[in-house]
Design an enzyme around this catalytic site. Structure first.
Site, PDB file in Angstrom:
ATOM      1  NE  ARG A   1      35.822  38.179  45.972  1.00 45.02           N
ATOM      2  CZ  ARG A   1      36.522  38.345  44.853  1.00 45.02           C
ATOM      3  NH1 ARG A   1      37.377  37.437  44.452  1.00 45.02           N
ATOM      4  NH2 ARG A   1      36.383  39.431  44.146  1.00 45.02           N
TER       5      ARG A   1
ATOM      6  CG  HIS B   1      34.442  38.924  38.782  1.00 47.04           C
ATOM      7  ND1 HIS B   1      35.051  38.345  39.879  1.00 47.04           N
ATOM      8  CD2 HIS B   1      35.282  38.691  37.751  1.00 47.04           C
ATOM      9  CE1 HIS B   1      36.193  37.782  39.523  1.00 47.04           C
ATOM     10  NE2 HIS B   1      36.357  37.978  38.216  1.00 47.04           N
TER      11      HIS B   1
ATOM     12  CD  GLU C   1      41.514  40.491  39.403  1.00 43.72           C
ATOM     13  OE1 GLU C   1      41.494  40.465  38.163  1.00 43.72           O
ATOM     14  OE2 GLU C   1      42.011  39.590  40.097  1.00 43.72           O
TER      15      GLU C   1
ATOM     16  CG  ASN D   1      41.705  39.507  43.702  1.00 47.04           C
ATOM     17  OD1 ASN D   1      41.390  39.350  44.879  1.00 47.04           O
ATOM     18  ND2 ASN D   1      40.824  39.682  42.741  1.00 47.04           N
TER      19      ASN D   1
ATOM     20  CE1 TYR E   1      45.085  33.807  40.234  1.00 49.29           C
ATOM     21  CE2 TYR E   1      44.620  36.157  40.419  1.00 49.29           C
ATOM     22  CZ  TYR E   1      44.192  34.834  40.440  1.00 49.29           C
ATOM     23  OH  TYR E   1      42.862  34.552  40.681  1.00 49.29           O
TER      24      TYR E   1
ATOM     25  CD  GLU F   1      40.156  36.633  41.703  1.00 49.37           C
ATOM     26  OE1 GLU F   1      41.079  36.457  40.877  1.00 49.37           O
ATOM     27  OE2 GLU F   1      39.101  37.223  41.446  1.00 49.37           O
TER      28      GLU F   1
HETATM   29  O1  IFM Z   1      39.850  34.219  36.219  1.00 52.34           O
HETATM   30  C1  IFM Z   1      40.393  35.418  36.696  1.00 52.34           C
HETATM   31  C2  IFM Z   1      39.402  36.119  37.598  1.00 52.34           C
HETATM   32  O2  IFM Z   1      38.198  36.337  36.978  1.00 52.34           O
HETATM   33  C3  IFM Z   1      39.971  37.452  38.018  1.00 52.34           C
HETATM   34  N1  IFM Z   1      41.294  37.330  38.560  1.00 52.34           N
HETATM   35  C4  IFM Z   1      42.260  36.540  37.828  1.00 52.34           C
HETATM   36  C5  IFM Z   1      41.666  35.190  37.470  1.00 52.34           C
HETATM   37  C6  IFM Z   1      42.696  34.350  36.691  1.00 52.34           C
HETATM   38  O3  IFM Z   1      43.068  35.011  35.519  1.00 52.34           O
END
Ligand code: IFM
Length: 488
Positions: free
Chosen positions: A87, A131, A176, A306, A308, A388
């Site tokens: 991707r 992006h 995002e 995505n 985290y 992500e």
């Molecule tokens: O690096 C970023 C990415 O560009 C978008 N999502 C989160 C990642 C980590 O912060």
């Protein structure tokens, strides 16, 4: 390690569905470099990173990981990692430098070469159209707070589809959009660095509308083959307690963090509570024109998620929390006096319990499980992908030229186990994209934070697969992870 009675067998494997995509993700400005080559013009990230004080250590994406020139080597690495999908994002200002008018063939040629070589290596190209790197000329005309930017985005999508439509497996319109709108125009820690809640809300609507215009353009150009997606950084919002005031805080953050996108994209329109929460900031009746929500809600094929870390919030009376501006000041995205949460200015943000990554983000794979199962239940029939997931840790290159990153392996293992559990519980998850293939330009943090499975020695541009890269390669090859992760 000793297994407790009834714990899963250490030799057992958690197998993923046949055809599951094992990928890695990157973004143009974070890896390409070559910012002045082949007709490319500045994007808002070129301007922002060259503005003193905006990015750690004055870092810029001018060279980044030099992927523009080293992509054959990087594709060879992807093949070694056993990736079945890659991707990447397309730089708008490489393809359409002023954000309007005809495409620049030399810019498109780079993506033609990239996708051809990916296909030759047996790796499916997943292209993201946006992006975060808006052509500066469009920002000079008002940027995402202006409706015309959405129309321009649709035009750019048509150009990209015409040139690359026969090569790209899945098209993602936006990555995002919450970050583009609320970090870019709200807290200002991302490009273009504006700090106006009204602009941020207007940007969110025009990003949504741009997505709708791009979907229409892609469907028109590729009527039989287009697989269309959007990648949202959905916030797994959790209330600090079951008290009504804390739940109300979570509702507000969920509205402006998630439902401002999922509402019109997937459920027919903007939620009433979001409109109420933000009515003092923006005139929704003027902003959203008849037909906009229908255009935004055009069917897609894949919802990219995505993830985290979860988001823990409370009402203002809790002493230990941080206000949105304090949270923004401590936020690993960068420091700001301005809130990225319009309408939720009184909400407090808390660090969830447990360990953190180098970004200061709590490690909690249950957030990914919850997001996937909730998204699956809310959108029956819509395929999901984790587009992500990954972690920054302070990696060290040893004298022997190796990078050992057991914390990243543990992070990936626990999150993949969460994906596996979500699939077992009925979520239709079709793939997982590690963030990121390579260490790269981490926005306001410059090169200080490393998310890659492959270490980049920026002085020489040498690529060194970390132990997590070898672990991920085995995972992709076996289409499975061990049921129990042996940290030793
Ligand atoms: O690096 C970023 C990415 O560009 C978008 N999502 C989160 C990642 C980590 O912060």
């Amino acid at each position: 390690m000793t297994l407790a009675p009834n714990s899963p067998d250490a030799t057992a494997q958690l197998r993923f569905p046949t055809g599951f995509h094992w990928g890695a993700a990157t973004a143009a400005y974070q890896i390409e470099g070559a910012v002045r080559e082949d007709g490319r013009t500045p994007s808002i990230w070129d301007t922002f990173s060259h503005t003193p004080g905006k990015v750690h250590a004055g870092d810029t994406g001018d060279v980044a990981t030099d992927h523009y020139h080293r992509y054959p080597e990087d594709i060879a690495l992807m093949a070694e990692l056993g990736l079945t999908a890659y991707r990447f994002s397309i730089s708008w200002s490489r393809v359409q430098p002023t954000g309007r008018g005809p495409a620049v063939e030399r810019g498109l040629d780079f993506y033609r070469r990239l996708t051809d070589q990916l296909l030759e290596a047996g790796i499916q190209p997943f292209a993201t159209l946006y992006h975060w790197d808006l052509p500066q000329e469009l920002e000079d005309r008002g940027g995402w707070p202006e409706r015309d930017t959405a129309e321009r985005f649709g035009e750019y999508a048509a150009l990209a589809a015409e040139a690359l439509g026969d090569r790209v497996a899945v098209w993602t319109t936006l990555n995002e959009p919450w970050c583009s709108a609320f970090l870019g125009y709200g807290s200002g820690v991302h490009a273009p660095g504006r700090t106006n809640p009204r602009d941020a809300l207007r940007a969110a609507h025009h990003l949504n509308l741009g997505h709708g215009r791009a979907v229409a353009a892609l469907r028109a150009a590729l009527p039989d083959s287009a697989q269309l997606a959007i990648s949202l950084n959905l916030h797994q919002v959790r209330a600090l307690s079951a008290e009504p005031a804390d739940r109300e805080a979570a509702r507000r953050v969920d509205a402006v963090g998630n439902r401002i996108f999922t509402g019109p994209l997937l459920h027919g329109g903007y939620p009433d509570d979001l409109r109420r929460d933000t009515a003092h900031l923006v005139d929704w009746a003027e902003l959203v024109r008849p037909g906009d929500e229908q255009a935004i809600g055009a069917p897609i094929d894949v919802l990219g998620i995505n993830y985290y870390t979860p988001t823990l919030v409370s009402a203002p009376q809790h002493e230990a929390g941080l206000s949105p501006t304090e949270a923004a000041r401590h936020d690993a995205h960068g420091a700001s006096e301005h809130s990225p949460w319009p309408g939720s200015e009184s909400v407090l943000f808390h660090l969830p319990p447990g360990g953190t990554t180098e970004m200061g983000w709590a490690i909690d794979p249950s957030g990914l499980y919850d997001l996937l199962t909730e998204a699956g239940r809310a959108n029956p029939g819509l395929a999901l992908m984790v587009t992500e997931n990954g972690a920054a840790f302070p990696d060290v290159l040893t004298a022997e030229g190796a990078v050992h990153d057991p914390e990243r392996i543990a992070y990936l293992h626990s999150h993949l186990a969460a994906v596996h559990r979500a699939v077992a519980d009925g979520a239709d998850v079709r793939g997982y994209f590690l963030w990121s293939l390579l260490d790269n330009f981490e926005w306001a943090h410059g090169y200080a934070k490393r998310f890659g499975a492959v270490y980049v020695d920026y002085a020489t541009q040498r690529r060194i697969p970390k132990s997590s890269a070898h672990w991920y390669a085995r995972t992709a090859r076996h289409n499975a992870i061990d049921a129990v992760h042996d940290q030793g």
